[in-house]
Write a protein that holds these residues in place. Sequence first.
Motif, PDB file in Angstrom:
ATOM      1  N   ALA A 129       0.820  -1.218   0.000  1.00  0.00           N
ATOM      2  CA  ALA A 129       0.000   0.000   0.000  1.00  0.00           C
ATOM      3  C   ALA A 129       0.849   1.262   0.000  1.00  0.00           C
ATOM      4  CB  ALA A 129      -0.939   0.008   1.208  1.00  0.00           C
ATOM      5  N   HIS A 130       2.127   1.131   0.392  1.00  0.00           N
ATOM      6  CA  HIS A 130       2.961   2.325   0.510  1.00  0.00           C
ATOM      7  C   HIS A 130       4.205   2.285  -0.373  1.00  0.00           C
ATOM      8  CE1 HIS A 130       0.366   2.472   4.120  1.00  0.00           C
ATOM      9  NE2 HIS A 130       0.350   3.746   3.847  1.00  0.00           N
ATOM     10  N   GLY A 131       4.199   1.406  -1.355  1.00  0.00           N
ATOM     11  CA  GLY A 131       5.219   1.480  -2.409  1.00  0.00           C
ATOM     12  C   GLY A 131       6.565   0.863  -2.087  1.00  0.00           C
TER      13      GLY A 131
ATOM     14  N   VAL B  45      13.058   0.982  -8.908  1.00  0.00           N
ATOM     15  CA  VAL B  45      12.666   2.311  -9.387  1.00  0.00           C
ATOM     16  C   VAL B  45      11.703   3.018  -8.449  1.00  0.00           C
ATOM     17  CG1 VAL B  45      12.968   1.742 -11.819  1.00  0.00           C
ATOM     18  CG2 VAL B  45      10.752   1.374 -10.749  1.00  0.00           C
ATOM     19  N   PHE B  46      11.066   2.268  -7.548  1.00  0.00           N
ATOM     20  CA  PHE B  46       9.939   2.856  -6.819  1.00  0.00           C
ATOM     21  C   PHE B  46      10.395   3.797  -5.716  1.00  0.00           C
ATOM     22  CE2 PHE B  46       8.632  -1.038  -8.870  1.00  0.00           C
ATOM     23  CZ  PHE B  46       7.670  -0.510  -9.708  1.00  0.00           C
TER      24      PHE B  46
ATOM     25  N   ARG C  42      11.015   6.901  -7.477  1.00  0.00           N
ATOM     26  CA  ARG C  42       9.745   7.512  -7.894  1.00  0.00           C
ATOM     27  C   ARG C  42       9.140   8.316  -6.746  1.00  0.00           C
ATOM     28  NH1 ARG C  42       8.200   7.790 -13.277  1.00  0.00           N
ATOM     29  NH2 ARG C  42       9.102   5.985 -14.292  1.00  0.00           N
ATOM     30  N   ILE C  43       9.222   7.760  -5.544  1.00  0.00           N
ATOM     31  CA  ILE C  43       8.636   8.460  -4.399  1.00  0.00           C
ATOM     32  C   ILE C  43       9.437   9.733  -4.120  1.00  0.00           C
ATOM     33  CG2 ILE C  43       8.012   8.291  -1.963  1.00  0.00           C
ATOM     34  CD1 ILE C  43       7.630   5.261  -2.373  1.00  0.00           C
TER      35      ILE C  43
ATOM     36  N   GLU D 169      11.129  11.483  -6.264  1.00  0.00           N
ATOM     37  CA  GLU D 169      10.823  12.442  -7.327  1.00  0.00           C
ATOM     38  C   GLU D 169       9.449  13.076  -7.097  1.00  0.00           C
ATOM     39  OE1 GLU D 169      10.768  10.750 -11.249  1.00  0.00           O
ATOM     40  OE2 GLU D 169      10.617  12.710 -12.211  1.00  0.00           O
ATOM     41  N   THR D 170       8.491  12.262  -6.684  1.00  0.00           N
ATOM     42  CA  THR D 170       7.150  12.779  -6.407  1.00  0.00           C
ATOM     43  C   THR D 170       7.197  13.823  -5.293  1.00  0.00           C
ATOM     44  OG1 THR D 170       6.222  10.637  -7.028  1.00  0.00           O
ATOM     45  CG2 THR D 170       4.782  12.132  -5.823  1.00  0.00           C
TER      46      THR D 170
ATOM     47  N   VAL E 268       8.367  17.230  -6.428  1.00  0.00           N
ATOM     48  CA  VAL E 268       7.350  17.966  -7.180  1.00  0.00           C
ATOM     49  C   VAL E 268       6.196  18.380  -6.268  1.00  0.00           C
ATOM     50  CG1 VAL E 268       5.669  17.790  -9.064  1.00  0.00           C
ATOM     51  CG2 VAL E 268       7.973  16.813  -9.329  1.00  0.00           C
ATOM     52  N   GLU E 269       5.668  17.418  -5.491  1.00  0.00           N
ATOM     53  CA  GLU E 269       4.452  17.686  -4.712  1.00  0.00           C
ATOM     54  C   GLU E 269       4.728  18.495  -3.453  1.00  0.00           C
ATOM     55  OE1 GLU E 269       2.445  14.029  -3.812  1.00  0.00           O
ATOM     56  OE2 GLU E 269       1.632  13.854  -5.841  1.00  0.00           O
TER      57      GLU E 269
ATOM     58  N   THR F  65      10.979  18.224 -12.242  1.00  0.00           N
ATOM     59  CA  THR F  65      11.942  17.132 -12.399  1.00  0.00           C
ATOM     60  C   THR F  65      11.838  16.512 -13.787  1.00  0.00           C
ATOM     61  OG1 THR F  65      10.355  15.484 -11.622  1.00  0.00           O
ATOM     62  CG2 THR F  65      11.755  16.513  -9.950  1.00  0.00           C
ATOM     63  N   MET F  66      12.909  15.853 -14.186  1.00  0.00           N
ATOM     64  CA  MET F  66      12.856  14.947 -15.328  1.00  0.00           C
ATOM     65  C   MET F  66      13.734  13.754 -14.978  1.00  0.00           C
ATOM     66  SD  MET F  66      12.937  17.413 -18.709  1.00  0.00           S
ATOM     67  CE  MET F  66      12.312  16.199 -19.867  1.00  0.00           C
ATOM     68  N   ARG F  67      13.600  12.704 -15.775  1.00  0.00           N
ATOM     69  CA  ARG F  67      14.414  11.511 -15.590  1.00  0.00           C
ATOM     70  C   ARG F  67      15.132  11.217 -16.900  1.00  0.00           C
ATOM     71  NH1 ARG F  67      12.170   8.201 -11.572  1.00  0.00           N
ATOM     72  NH2 ARG F  67      12.566   6.271 -12.686  1.00  0.00           N
TER      73      ARG F  67
END
Lengths: 463, 463
Positions: B29-31, B203-204, B207-208, B210-211, B214-215, B221-223
């Motif tokens: 549930a939390h990646g 990758v996850f 991803r978090i 990077e999120t 932004v958030e 950002t870019m990858r």
Amino acid sequence: MTLNLVRMPLKMNELNHHSPKEALEFLLAHGAVRYTDTGQVTHLPCSLTPWKPDLGFVTETEELTTLYTEMYHRVAQDDDFLHTELEKARQADEFIERLFQAKSKESGPKPSIYLNRNDCMPANLSDGSIWPKQVEMNLMASALGEASSVVYRMHRFLSQHTERRFKENYAGRGLARGLAEAYKAMNATGIILLLIPVGEVSVFDQRITETRLVEEHGLKTMRASLEELGEQGEIRAGDLYFRGHQVSIAYFRTGYSPRHYLSEAAWNARNLIEESTAVSVPSARTQLANTKLIQLVLSTEEVLSKFVSAEVAARLARSCVAFTKLDAPFTGTDGTTELGRDHALKNPDDWVLKPHREGGGNNFFGQELIRELEHMSARQSEAFILMEKIRQPVFDSVRMVEGQAIPCRCFTELGFFGTAFYEAPDAQARENIANGYLLRTKDESMDEGLVLGGFSFLDTIQL
Amino acid sequence: MTLNLVRMPLKMNELNHHSPKEALEFLLAHGAVRYTDTGQVTHLPCSLTPWKPDLGFVTETEELTTLYTEMYHRVAQDDDFLHTELEKARQADEFIERLFQAKSKESGPKPSIYLNRNDCMPANLSDGSIWPKQVEMNLMASALGEASSVVYRMHRFLSQHTERRFKENYAGRGLARGLAEAYKAMNATGIILLLIPVGEVSVFDQRITETRLVEEHGLKTMRASLEELGEQGEIRAGDLYFRGHQVSIAYFRTGYSPRHYLSEAAWNARNLIEESTAVSVPSARTQLANTKLIQLVLSTEEVLSKFVSAEVAARLARSCVAFTKLDAPFTGTDGTTELGRDHALKNPDDWVLKPHREGGGNNFFGQELIRELEHMSARQSEAFILMEKIRQPVFDSVRMVEGQAIPCRCFTELGFFGTAFYEAPDAQARENIANGYLLRTKDESMDEGLVLGGFSFLDTIQL
């Protein structure tokens, strides 16, 4: 999970809305997943292209949410109304009878907590405008708030280098906050018990909600099936206890369908909650108010005016779809009056045949509707209703299922989540707000709309 | 995912630390997930029973983190030191030579940003105490911060009805915050470019992060892979551009191993970053300072005193494991001096043979160490070092792998994450803090310790 990277050929930096890998990894990183029927895990279906709707439709749908919550709260407190309108149904439907039995155990007036979702279709009206037509008000186990938030965040994240803007969607956070605020307003000290179905595939949405209650609001939680509570729950000095913990709130993520009551123990759980001081979200009386038969009755200004002001009644009525019982007289827009079933048999494409319980699925359309109506006994008919079929705007979208992008012609359904708290049956709402949404878009070739069945997918409103 | 619910017979409400289903669903549930080699998705291995350590060890490990960051910052600015100590290695190792070439492109003094992890073992000292011995300082691509936070939150959540308390771990949030604070301190306006390896299974976690950028911090950002940046990056008026966006920070989650440089384009990416105004996290000079050969030299008070105060040097030295080059004289605790390789051949269980580059794996122990040493040419020897093998406390744990609980005898390794920012090479640190940790516990029967290889598992400190 059956995903294979080889099937996702897009380059990892394709920051556009047709990149399933970008979307996929965002969903997996933030818990928008579910079990498959075989116990594997996959992402929830979602759109890769957000929906850009008529904003008048969106605003009205959002505003209707709190109005409906208030109206249903009043209906749920009206014993005479519930008994009168459901008298016949409880004879035909053991489920409704059992809910009445649970309601009869009520220990006395309690606070009411609502975690709702008001599902509406955009309908093409004859004047050319688009307006919400309510499909149903979910007063029980409103799901996919967390997953919807993740999909909104995914669209926003993937649009960071564009000018695209989206309708904010923190539905999941809002549901947990609404529950926690109610808990605090009650000065409660026990646990929040999440009641969950056995073998649920969509456990992750609930898990995130439960985590928020503990992490963000400092509450204590437990999880149980109805059977476990029915077998192990007990009442001490009026309070409900489960495994040594006092239960302040019983939050149902199950219990809206007869299939959730696998034994007498499950019904015992319902009765224990009603008998005790625990607040049931929702209570048996709220669940009775939330039946399709009641929705049917509440579709005219005249009846609505019993519960809300004339002004609100007119506004709610405008959002109501025409309903009829199968064996009741119904007057069509052409002025002819005949039995509902006869209307439907003559115009099968203008109607949907639905069971009047919650939970989705088992709706009949067109030729199937005719076949069902022709073979249904009078007693079986009591368990079904006919609903006007709405003409919806159709648009292009791209959905992602199992990591694959699939273009489709679609229609959609928008449900705003609402949270509300009433300290007593006759009190004014201490809180009643709309907070986030589920936008459930469907391939037009599919008549059913269950996200978890893979028939539809989570979507986001682009402004 | 190969998990099957049937294999998880525990009841869903078993709120204890031996419930794999509770832990599993929290992680999903939390990646806290990863790809498998076949492109499926599974949870990261984690402990079901947290570790209750000597708190003196934990505190010292945490405090050492910022001291090491400061020390390595000073080392990275010392061109003479780097050139002297690595002169021989750059002839034997093309990777080090390439890093020197990249460093030579430097456009001028730049700010320094560190997202580190200081990995230490608890060592049983001869006086009976337990003290940190540094395994390595990761100055590049420090991973698993987000996943570690999720495992901490899982343990805390599952312990909500107990008195158990844990060492707080918001490592993931801290890394994103450190990067964002540095960005803001630089008054930067471009993007943060995440450089990621092709085919990465983990990758996850990225991803978090990077999120969050932004958030939570409002950044863009870019990858890209190193190859993509090398092929598509360009310098305009001194600034680095990628696909039309100015790059303010290039954040490496790849690039620490020769296998990440698949073509000349990858090295071109390194050079472009150094040549431009973009801040490299880490810079080529920091990466050179982070080689095993430099760690070896920095293991005595005498050398450490060149970069930090005598007091700090003594404290750092106490945490240093003995190192020796294979062909350098080494004086053992018994006072005898001979070549490192001869020490190791006589006492193979007291040493670990390691390549002096980062990235884990390829370590040799015991009989394998003997075999490797006996077949290694003098030139090959330059790429390896010998490290003192530490006697670690062993304890019982239960790990979860693929949803299965597995009891094991374990040892562990603790790494605190650190973030730091220096506005200029000679400036005082504007920020230098430790924030969260990776606790990586291993079955004692396994000599390697890669979480992503399934050899070890994410764990939490119980207080």
